[in-house]
Design an enzyme around this catalytic site. Structure first.
Site, short mmCIF file in Angstrom:
data_model
loop_
_atom_site.label_atom_id
_atom_site.label_comp_id
_atom_site.label_asym_id
_atom_site.label_seq_id
_atom_site.Cartn_x
_atom_site.Cartn_y
_atom_site.Cartn_z
N GLY A 102 0.85 -1.19 0.00
CA GLY A 102 0.00 0.00 0.00
C GLY A 102 0.89 1.23 0.00
N SER A 114 0.16 3.99 5.41
CA SER A 114 -0.99 3.09 5.47
C SER A 114 -0.86 2.05 6.58
CB SER A 114 -1.18 2.40 4.11
OG SER A 114 -0.08 1.56 3.82
N GLU A 151 10.22 -2.21 3.74
CA GLU A 151 10.66 -1.35 2.63
C GLU A 151 11.22 -2.19 1.48
OE1 GLU A 151 9.82 1.62 2.63
OE2 GLU A 151 9.84 2.42 4.67
P1 ADP Z 1 3.83 2.79 6.45
O1 ADP Z 1 4.88 1.79 6.87
O2 ADP Z 1 2.77 2.18 5.56
O3 ADP Z 1 4.42 4.04 5.83
P2 ADP Z 1 3.52 3.17 9.29
O4 ADP Z 1 3.17 1.82 9.84
O5 ADP Z 1 4.93 3.63 9.46
O6 ADP Z 1 3.05 3.27 7.76
O7 ADP Z 1 2.61 4.29 9.99
C1 ADP Z 1 1.23 4.15 10.17
C2 ADP Z 1 0.80 5.22 11.17
O8 ADP Z 1 1.02 6.51 10.59
C3 ADP Z 1 -0.64 5.24 11.53
O9 ADP Z 1 -0.96 4.35 12.57
C4 ADP Z 1 -0.85 6.68 12.01
O10 ADP Z 1 -0.45 6.80 13.35
C5 ADP Z 1 0.17 7.46 11.20
N1 ADP Z 1 -0.38 8.28 10.09
C6 ADP Z 1 0.08 9.50 9.73
N2 ADP Z 1 -0.57 9.97 8.64
C7 ADP Z 1 -1.47 9.03 8.30
C8 ADP Z 1 -2.46 8.92 7.25
N3 ADP Z 1 -2.63 9.89 6.35
N4 ADP Z 1 -3.20 7.79 7.18
C9 ADP Z 1 -3.04 6.82 8.10
N5 ADP Z 1 -2.14 6.86 9.11
C10 ADP Z 1 -1.35 7.95 9.21
MG MG Z 2 6.91 1.68 6.52
#
Ligand code: ADP
Ligand code: MG
Ligand code: ZN
Length: 193
Positions: free
Chosen positions: A15, A19, A89
Protein backbone atom coordinates in the site's frame (compact mmCIF):
# COMPACT_ATOMS: atom_id res chain seq x y z
CA UNK A 1 1.48 -36.54 4.28
CA UNK A 2 4.22 -34.53 5.91
CA UNK A 3 6.25 -32.65 3.36
CA UNK A 4 9.57 -31.07 4.05
CA UNK A 5 9.12 -27.32 4.14
CA UNK A 6 5.34 -27.39 4.26
CA UNK A 7 5.36 -24.79 7.01
CA UNK A 8 6.72 -22.10 4.73
CA UNK A 9 4.71 -19.38 2.99
CA UNK A 10 4.81 -15.77 1.86
CA UNK A 11 2.77 -12.86 3.26
CA UNK A 12 2.82 -9.46 1.54
CA UNK A 13 1.66 -6.19 3.13
CA UNK A 14 1.46 -3.46 0.48
CA UNK A 15 0.00 0.00 0.00
CA UNK A 16 1.05 3.67 0.06
CA UNK A 17 3.07 5.54 2.65
CA UNK A 18 1.33 6.08 6.02
CA UNK A 19 -0.99 3.09 5.47
CA UNK A 20 0.40 1.14 8.43
CA UNK A 21 2.57 -1.38 6.56
CA UNK A 22 5.44 -1.20 9.05
CA UNK A 23 2.98 -1.17 11.96
CA UNK A 24 1.35 -4.38 10.65
CA UNK A 25 4.73 -6.02 9.99
CA UNK A 26 5.87 -5.13 13.52
CA UNK A 27 2.59 -6.50 14.96
CA UNK A 28 2.98 -9.84 13.18
CA UNK A 29 6.69 -10.18 14.03
CA UNK A 30 6.08 -9.27 17.68
CA UNK A 31 3.47 -12.05 18.01
CA UNK A 32 6.04 -14.62 16.85
CA UNK A 33 8.55 -13.16 19.32
CA UNK A 34 6.02 -13.60 22.15
CA UNK A 35 5.57 -17.22 21.01
CA UNK A 36 9.39 -17.63 21.07
CA UNK A 37 9.54 -18.58 17.41
CA UNK A 38 13.05 -17.76 16.12
CA UNK A 39 12.88 -14.85 13.68
CA UNK A 40 14.93 -12.22 11.87
CA UNK A 41 13.85 -8.91 10.35
CA UNK A 42 15.64 -7.18 7.50
CA UNK A 43 15.55 -3.80 5.80
CA UNK A 44 17.51 -2.32 2.89
CA UNK A 45 20.51 -0.18 3.90
CA UNK A 46 19.09 2.62 1.72
CA UNK A 47 16.41 3.23 4.35
CA UNK A 48 18.35 4.94 7.17
CA UNK A 49 15.61 7.41 8.11
CA UNK A 50 15.37 6.17 11.67
CA UNK A 51 17.56 3.86 13.73
CA UNK A 52 19.58 1.70 11.32
CA UNK A 53 19.14 -1.47 13.39
CA UNK A 54 15.36 -1.18 13.73
CA UNK A 55 12.17 -1.04 11.71
CA UNK A 56 10.24 1.94 13.08
CA UNK A 57 6.66 2.90 12.13
CA UNK A 58 5.31 6.45 11.83
CA UNK A 59 3.51 5.69 15.07
CA UNK A 60 6.86 4.91 16.75
CA UNK A 61 6.43 1.14 17.14
CA UNK A 62 9.66 -0.72 16.47
CA UNK A 63 11.33 -4.08 16.10
CA UNK A 64 15.05 -4.75 15.75
CA UNK A 65 16.23 -5.28 12.18
CA UNK A 66 19.38 -6.08 10.23
CA UNK A 67 20.20 -3.68 7.37
CA UNK A 68 21.30 -5.57 4.23
CA UNK A 69 22.61 -4.20 0.92
CA UNK A 70 20.81 -6.57 -1.46
CA UNK A 71 18.70 -9.74 -1.73
CA UNK A 72 21.75 -11.98 -2.03
CA UNK A 73 23.19 -10.74 1.28
CA UNK A 74 19.75 -11.09 2.85
CA UNK A 75 19.61 -14.76 1.82
CA UNK A 76 23.10 -15.40 3.20
CA UNK A 77 22.20 -13.66 6.49
CA UNK A 78 19.29 -16.00 7.27
CA UNK A 79 20.20 -18.48 10.00
CA UNK A 80 19.21 -22.16 9.73
CA UNK A 81 17.15 -22.01 12.91
CA UNK A 82 15.19 -18.93 11.78
CA UNK A 83 11.52 -19.77 11.15
CA UNK A 84 10.01 -16.31 10.53
CA UNK A 85 11.52 -13.58 8.37
CA UNK A 86 10.30 -9.97 8.21
CA UNK A 87 11.36 -7.65 5.38
CA UNK A 88 10.38 -3.96 5.43
CA UNK A 89 10.66 -1.35 2.63
CA UNK A 90 11.02 -4.26 0.21
CA UNK A 91 10.49 -1.97 -2.81
CA UNK A 92 14.08 -0.82 -2.34
CA UNK A 93 15.46 -4.33 -2.95
CA UNK A 94 16.59 -5.65 -6.34
CA UNK A 95 14.35 -7.97 -8.37
CA UNK A 96 16.35 -10.94 -7.03
CA UNK A 97 14.23 -10.64 -3.89
CA UNK A 98 11.39 -12.54 -5.63
CA UNK A 99 13.54 -15.67 -6.03
CA UNK A 100 15.11 -15.28 -2.57
CA UNK A 101 11.69 -15.06 -0.89
CA UNK A 102 10.43 -18.09 -2.86
CA UNK A 103 13.52 -20.07 -1.85
CA UNK A 104 13.11 -19.20 1.84
CA UNK A 105 9.42 -20.19 1.81
CA UNK A 106 10.24 -23.44 0.00
CA UNK A 107 12.63 -24.38 2.81
CA UNK A 108 9.89 -24.02 5.42
CA UNK A 109 10.26 -20.39 6.48
CA UNK A 110 7.43 -17.91 6.88
CA UNK A 111 8.33 -14.73 5.04
CA UNK A 112 6.46 -11.49 5.76
CA UNK A 113 7.22 -8.74 3.25
CA UNK A 114 6.09 -5.09 3.51
CA UNK A 115 6.54 -2.40 0.88
CA UNK A 116 5.12 0.19 -1.51
CA UNK A 117 3.21 -1.31 -4.44
CA UNK A 118 3.27 1.98 -6.41
CA UNK A 119 5.88 4.70 -6.78
CA UNK A 120 5.06 8.42 -6.49
CA UNK A 121 4.10 8.54 -10.19
CA UNK A 122 1.58 5.72 -9.69
CA UNK A 123 3.69 3.11 -11.49
CA UNK A 124 4.08 -0.48 -10.20
CA UNK A 125 7.06 -0.49 -7.83
CA UNK A 126 8.94 -3.76 -8.35
CA UNK A 127 9.58 -6.18 -6.81
CA UNK A 128 6.37 -5.75 -4.76
CA UNK A 129 3.77 -6.38 -7.55
CA UNK A 130 5.58 -9.58 -8.59
CA UNK A 131 5.90 -10.71 -4.97
CA UNK A 132 2.13 -10.28 -4.60
CA UNK A 133 1.55 -12.84 -7.36
CA UNK A 134 3.74 -15.38 -5.54
CA UNK A 135 2.29 -14.84 -2.05
CA UNK A 136 -0.24 -17.01 -0.18
CA UNK A 137 -1.50 -14.03 1.83
CA UNK A 138 -1.77 -10.42 0.66
CA UNK A 139 -2.92 -7.38 2.61
CA UNK A 140 -3.49 -4.16 0.73
CA UNK A 141 -3.38 -1.47 3.38
CA UNK A 142 -4.89 1.96 2.80
CA UNK A 143 -4.00 5.27 4.42
CA UNK A 144 -6.28 8.20 5.17
CA UNK A 145 -6.19 10.65 2.26
CA UNK A 146 -4.40 13.71 3.63
CA UNK A 147 -6.67 15.97 1.59
CA UNK A 148 -10.21 14.56 1.99
CA UNK A 149 -10.05 11.71 4.51
CA UNK A 150 -10.97 9.10 1.87
CA UNK A 151 -9.26 5.81 0.99
CA UNK A 152 -5.60 6.76 0.50
CA UNK A 153 -4.11 4.38 -2.06
CA UNK A 154 -1.44 6.56 -3.67
CA UNK A 155 1.72 8.22 -2.39
CA UNK A 156 1.72 11.86 -3.49
CA UNK A 157 5.02 13.73 -3.62
CA UNK A 158 4.37 17.29 -2.53
CA UNK A 159 7.87 18.69 -3.04
CA UNK A 160 9.61 19.24 -6.38
CA UNK A 161 12.06 16.44 -7.28
CA UNK A 162 12.37 14.04 -10.20
CA UNK A 163 14.38 11.51 -8.17
CA UNK A 164 12.58 8.14 -7.82
CA UNK A 165 13.68 7.97 -4.19
CA UNK A 166 13.37 10.97 -1.89
CA UNK A 167 13.65 9.20 1.44
CA UNK A 168 10.83 10.08 3.83
CA UNK A 169 11.94 13.70 3.96
CA UNK A 170 9.55 15.32 6.45
CA UNK A 171 6.57 16.74 4.58
CA UNK A 172 7.72 15.40 1.20
CA UNK A 173 4.88 12.89 0.79
CA UNK A 174 1.17 12.59 1.47
CA UNK A 175 -1.25 9.69 1.11
CA UNK A 176 -4.00 10.53 -1.40
CA UNK A 177 -7.17 8.84 -2.65
CA UNK A 178 -7.80 8.33 -6.39
CA UNK A 179 -9.74 11.60 -6.59
CA UNK A 180 -7.14 13.79 -4.84
CA UNK A 181 -4.03 12.11 -6.29
CA UNK A 182 -2.24 14.20 -8.94
CA UNK A 183 1.24 12.97 -9.91
CA UNK A 184 1.89 16.15 -11.89
CA UNK A 185 1.55 18.28 -8.75
CA UNK A 186 5.23 18.17 -7.69
CA UNK A 187 6.31 18.67 -11.29
CA UNK A 188 4.18 21.80 -11.70
CA UNK A 189 5.85 23.24 -8.63
CA UNK A 190 9.16 22.41 -10.22
CA UNK A 191 8.30 24.48 -13.31
CA UNK A 192 7.34 27.41 -11.13
CA UNK A 193 10.65 27.40 -9.24
P1 ADP B 1 3.83 2.79 6.45
O1 ADP B 1 4.88 1.79 6.87
O2 ADP B 1 2.77 2.18 5.56
O3 ADP B 1 4.42 4.04 5.83
P2 ADP B 1 3.52 3.17 9.29
O4 ADP B 1 3.17 1.82 9.84
O5 ADP B 1 4.93 3.63 9.46
O6 ADP B 1 3.05 3.27 7.76
O7 ADP B 1 2.61 4.29 9.99
C1 ADP B 1 1.23 4.15 10.17
C2 ADP B 1 0.80 5.22 11.17
O8 ADP B 1 1.02 6.51 10.59
C3 ADP B 1 -0.64 5.24 11.53
O9 ADP B 1 -0.96 4.35 12.57
C4 ADP B 1 -0.85 6.68 12.01
O10 ADP B 1 -0.45 6.80 13.35
C5 ADP B 1 0.17 7.46 11.20
N1 ADP B 1 -0.38 8.28 10.09
C6 ADP B 1 0.08 9.50 9.73
N2 ADP B 1 -0.57 9.97 8.64
C7 ADP B 1 -1.47 9.03 8.30
C8 ADP B 1 -2.46 8.92 7.25
N3 ADP B 1 -2.63 9.89 6.35
N4 ADP B 1 -3.20 7.79 7.18
C9 ADP B 1 -3.04 6.82 8.10
N5 ADP B 1 -2.14 6.86 9.11
C10 ADP B 1 -1.35 7.95 9.21
MG1 MG C 1 6.91 1.68 6.52
ZN1 ZN D 1 -8.92 12.39 -1.20
Amino acid sequence: MDRRGDKGWVEVICGPMFSGKSEELIRRITRYQIARVPGQTFKPVIDDRYATDQVVSHSSLSVSAEPVADSDILLRSVKDRTEVIGIDEAQFFDDGLVEVVAQLAATGKKVIVAGLDLDYLGRPFEPIPTLVTHAEYVLKSLAVCHRCGGAGMYTQRVIASDQLVVLGAEGAYEARCRYCYDPSEGQQEQLEV
